[in-house]
Motif scaffolding. Sequence first.
Motif, PDB file in Angstrom:
ATOM      1  N   UNK A  63       0.830  -1.208   0.000  1.00  0.00           N
ATOM      2  CA  UNK A  63       0.000   0.000   0.000  1.00  0.00           C
ATOM      3  C   UNK A  63       0.864   1.257   0.000  1.00  0.00           C
ATOM      4  N   UNK A  64       1.945   1.203  -0.745  1.00  0.00           N
ATOM      5  CA  UNK A  64       2.875   2.329  -0.837  1.00  0.00           C
ATOM      6  C   UNK A  64       2.324   3.388  -1.781  1.00  0.00           C
ATOM      7  N   UNK A  65       2.724   4.635  -1.531  1.00  0.00           N
ATOM      8  CA  UNK A  65       2.441   5.677  -2.507  1.00  0.00           C
ATOM      9  C   UNK A  65       3.362   5.445  -3.695  1.00  0.00           C
ATOM     10  N   UNK A  66       3.077   6.112  -4.800  1.00  0.00           N
ATOM     11  CA  UNK A  66       3.921   5.925  -5.975  1.00  0.00           C
ATOM     12  C   UNK A  66       5.362   6.365  -5.707  1.00  0.00           C
ATOM     13  N   UNK A  67       5.535   7.470  -5.012  1.00  0.00           N
ATOM     14  CA  UNK A  67       6.895   7.942  -4.714  1.00  0.00           C
ATOM     15  C   UNK A  67       7.661   6.924  -3.870  1.00  0.00           C
ATOM     16  N   UNK A  68       6.999   6.375  -2.850  1.00  0.00           N
ATOM     17  CA  UNK A  68       7.652   5.360  -2.013  1.00  0.00           C
ATOM     18  C   UNK A  68       7.955   4.101  -2.825  1.00  0.00           C
ATOM     19  N   UNK A  69       7.001   3.696  -3.645  1.00  0.00           N
ATOM     20  CA  UNK A  69       7.194   2.495  -4.471  1.00  0.00           C
ATOM     21  C   UNK A  69       8.345   2.694  -5.445  1.00  0.00           C
ATOM     22  N   UNK A  70       8.397   3.865  -6.094  1.00  0.00           N
ATOM     23  CA  UNK A  70       9.487   4.141  -7.031  1.00  0.00           C
ATOM     24  C   UNK A  70      10.840   4.116  -6.323  1.00  0.00           C
ATOM     25  N   UNK A  71      10.879   4.670  -5.120  1.00  0.00           N
ATOM     26  CA  UNK A  71      12.134   4.705  -4.378  1.00  0.00           C
ATOM     27  C   UNK A  71      12.572   3.292  -3.990  1.00  0.00           C
TER      28      UNK A  71
END
Length: 173
Positions: A51-59
Amino acid sequence: MIVKIIGICLILFSTTSIGFFLSGRMKERIEELETIRRMLLMLRGEIKYSHSTLAEAFQTIGRRLKDPYGAMLLKTASVMKQLKGQTLAQIWEESIREALGESALCEEDKEKLIQLGNQLGYLDTEMQLSTIELYLEQTEEEIKNAWESFKRNGKLCRTMGIIAGIFLVILMV
């Protein structure tokens, strides 16, 4: 006489190298498409299960992928967190054009990847997952087509490089 032999060797080497280079680019494209497929699978997992945000997932994914894809995702995440008023589509496109400028992907592959960024930025979680699934299917189909093309044309490129060299040598002699 020695000059002719050296010239013949250089021509054969050059044309053979061109054939092998073209074949190698086809293989590199397949490897890059496989990397994109892995990236999409990881992105789907990060969104669906963490359930990560896109920014967290990309990182997170950017740290696990090799360059240029890892660097592209890390840059995208960094710019997203700076909140400069850009949309994800703008950030994504800029990152892709910068990171994948010299990649073996064809322009059509890059455009499809850019379209993914256009779709991800404003959708809810379910629609993002559906979009990723759709792009994943398209990528798998593209990998399959690229393999078929490589099997058909890879050997042809190598062989034509050698034959072109022999032809030029015969013309010169």
